[in-house]
Design a protein around this motif. Sequence first.
Motif, mmCIF file in Angstrom:
data_model
loop_
_atom_site.group_PDB
_atom_site.id
_atom_site.type_symbol
_atom_site.label_atom_id
_atom_site.label_comp_id
_atom_site.label_asym_id
_atom_site.label_seq_id
_atom_site.Cartn_x
_atom_site.Cartn_y
_atom_site.Cartn_z
ATOM 1 N N SER A 9 38.190 35.749 45.935
ATOM 2 C CA SER A 9 37.315 36.909 45.711
ATOM 3 C C SER A 9 37.975 38.181 46.235
ATOM 4 O O SER A 9 37.741 39.272 45.728
ATOM 5 C CB SER A 9 35.963 36.696 46.381
ATOM 6 N N ILE A 18 35.708 29.666 41.562
ATOM 7 C CA ILE A 18 35.276 30.517 42.688
ATOM 8 C C ILE A 18 33.772 30.749 42.664
ATOM 9 O O ILE A 18 33.091 30.606 43.677
ATOM 10 C CB ILE A 18 35.905 31.933 42.652
ATOM 11 N N SER A 19 33.290 31.132 41.491
ATOM 12 C CA SER A 19 31.886 31.505 41.371
ATOM 13 C C SER A 19 30.976 30.356 41.784
ATOM 14 O O SER A 19 30.012 30.545 42.531
ATOM 15 C CB SER A 19 31.594 31.906 39.926
ATOM 16 N N LEU A 65 31.094 29.798 45.602
ATOM 17 C CA LEU A 65 30.415 30.870 46.319
ATOM 18 C C LEU A 65 28.899 30.809 46.105
ATOM 19 O O LEU A 65 28.118 31.074 47.018
ATOM 20 C CB LEU A 65 30.943 32.233 45.873
ATOM 21 N N HIS A 116 28.265 37.964 40.107
ATOM 22 C CA HIS A 116 29.573 37.361 39.856
ATOM 23 C C HIS A 116 30.170 37.839 38.531
ATOM 24 O O HIS A 116 31.378 38.012 38.420
ATOM 25 C CB HIS A 116 29.466 35.825 39.860
ATOM 26 N N SER A 161 31.402 41.456 38.903
ATOM 27 C CA SER A 161 32.512 41.603 39.844
ATOM 28 C C SER A 161 33.734 40.807 39.386
ATOM 29 O O SER A 161 34.739 40.747 40.090
ATOM 30 C CB SER A 161 32.088 41.145 41.239
ATOM 31 N N LEU A 186 34.100 37.570 39.049
ATOM 32 C CA LEU A 186 34.295 36.233 39.610
ATOM 33 C C LEU A 186 33.971 35.156 38.585
ATOM 34 O O LEU A 186 34.449 34.041 38.664
ATOM 35 C CB LEU A 186 33.397 36.026 40.842
ATOM 36 N N ASP A 245 42.043 38.917 39.076
ATOM 37 C CA ASP A 245 42.419 38.860 40.490
ATOM 38 C C ASP A 245 42.894 40.223 40.959
ATOM 39 O O ASP A 245 42.482 40.733 42.006
ATOM 40 C CB ASP A 245 43.549 37.837 40.718
ATOM 41 N N ARG A 274 40.039 42.776 41.129
ATOM 42 C CA ARG A 274 39.243 42.625 42.357
ATOM 43 C C ARG A 274 40.008 43.167 43.556
ATOM 44 O O ARG A 274 39.445 43.851 44.403
ATOM 45 C CB ARG A 274 38.899 41.154 42.595
ATOM 46 N N PHE A 320 33.821 42.334 48.943
ATOM 47 C CA PHE A 320 32.650 41.451 48.922
ATOM 48 C C PHE A 320 32.110 41.196 50.325
ATOM 49 O O PHE A 320 32.862 41.080 51.291
ATOM 50 C CB PHE A 320 33.025 40.076 48.350
#
Lengths: 419, 210
Positions: free
Chosen positions: A326, A412-413, A416, B45, B48, B50, B74, B77, B83
């Motif tokens: 992230s 990742i999502s 998390l 998510h 952003s 993700l 990547d 971000r 975050f």
Amino acid sequence: MNLFVLVWNYLKAKPLNTVLNLILLALGIAVITLLLVFNNQLQSNITKNGRGIDLVVGAKGSPMQLILCNIFHVDFPTGNIKLNEAEKIAKNRLVNQAIPLALGDSYAGYRIIGTNKDYVQLYDLKINAGKFWSKPLEVTIGSYVAQTAGLKLGDTFASSHGMTEGGHSHDEHLFTVVGILEPSASVTDNLIFTSIESVWIMHEEHEEGEEEEHHHHHDTASIVNPSKLVSSVSANDSTHEVTSLLIEYRSPMGAVQMPRFVNAQSTLQAASPAFETARLFSILGVGVDVLMGFAYLLIFISSLSIFIALYNSLKERRYDLAIMRSMGASRLKILVTVFTESIWLTLAGSILGIVVGHAVIYALIAFLPELQKTGFSAFIIYQEEWILLAGSLLLGCVCAILPAWQAYKTNISEVLAKN
Amino acid sequence: MIESQSVSFQYPGDKTIAFQDFSIKKGEHTLLLGESGSGKTTLLHLISGLLRGYKGSIHFLQKELNTLSESQLDQFRAQHIGFIFQKNHLISALTTEQNLLLSPYLAAKKSDKERIHYLLNRLGLEKKRKANVKTLSQGQAQRVAIARALVNQPAVLFADEPTSALDDKNCDVVIDLLLEMANESQATLIMATHDQRVKNKISKQIILNS
């Protein structure tokens, strides 16, 4: 912050795991290093000590014993052979050079070798102080003997009968040190050299009274036809004995005919150093193989342990990895981190293992006088050790493949969101 | 700065969720309000970067996120986003300062020691600089998480339920601090929450209905 700080901190955060993995791997690598160094040095020692000798001729008995005794000077002599029989062998047209050896005595555990100047040439012996032996009862000693037995030029000593300390001592005659050899890192460092006549003088006392007239060989002037092997006695002398002959062939034909020719003589036997040492290695080889197998088992277990540790810690670290992603870390960076951690472990483990292996050899050499005599060294790095390091690099990669792939694929999502 | 149009997302093998259109301007702090299950974390998510694979369009700083590859996301971000998560989740193997240093390292940026020093001072963490983050109190850990999100001076600061585990007093303190720090760093704060206590603090609100 960089890759190595990050990896180091992760490893440091689990000290017990890290140390266990290091120790397991280091143990396996240390055993391999140990065997490697011993094997290599033993082989090079044997080749060094046996160079230029095609055949050893001595009394009947075990051929291995003949080689061990007359080349490596570790075993006991098989017995003696008559000088005239030895001459017959030496005069054979297939023989380029025959060096007689007369063994039997020692001083402080170091063997006294009666021989002639051909031996000096064969082993390329160099004088460090004094001179080579020439008159009877003069000795030239190996560097290690000088160092440990505390003998200096001009010192005299009485030899004792037999090859070990504490035998019957020949007090009637004293040897005089006339020379000290340069260190050669071969068996000659641990030997005391003298003429064959000196050895005879030492042993004649047993026969004194029976054959008093034997002293005639001191009288070189009276010899018309001197022996090819020992010039102070006449040829075809059947009263004197030597222990063995070190033979160099004139042509490769010798290898075919000489052993058969020698073994046909009723009292003699021939042994080939190359053949006997190969046989010795194949016997030792079994033990070495077992130890090697054990070492590889250790390495396998340690790599399994590293794999499991990585796999588990990455499971715990799934959230860490997702956070890192992230923050903008690429998948490649995560992949490299996992690989680096694994390789760090395996590489550090092997380096530790190699160091421990050499340290053990150093300690063995320091505490075992027998090893000091052989000229072993703990400070030689063999090519195979670089291969070990390269192998551990590969091992690190293999251990990391699955965990790294899992880290790479992490969603990742999802991680998390589950929190 | 962020425009979302007819965005919908289908959970793998599950229902599809559609989101209302919205746009957020630079400096316009925004709440994504909704009960749990309303999809606010999913939306957070998505915008952003993700989570990929939505239908519709999300423009973030003039970029359609759907057109960016995984590694471009990547980088995106790393460049523009910070975050803060509900549980702070610091890297427990590292010290406070190392956690902050991690941000520029992972984002492949030069580490700005002065910026880190400033943030640590600003958030009252100077004494905890060399401390392992496991030894920090919850409040300290939250401040480290805020500092970490701001090290790279992101354009947008995303926060997912930052107050749900806090009592009223601390909730207030944290929201105030977040707003203060976001303003100071010129970052736009976008916060997903179901916490009714923060409603009065931020006027721009996107309400999600489950």
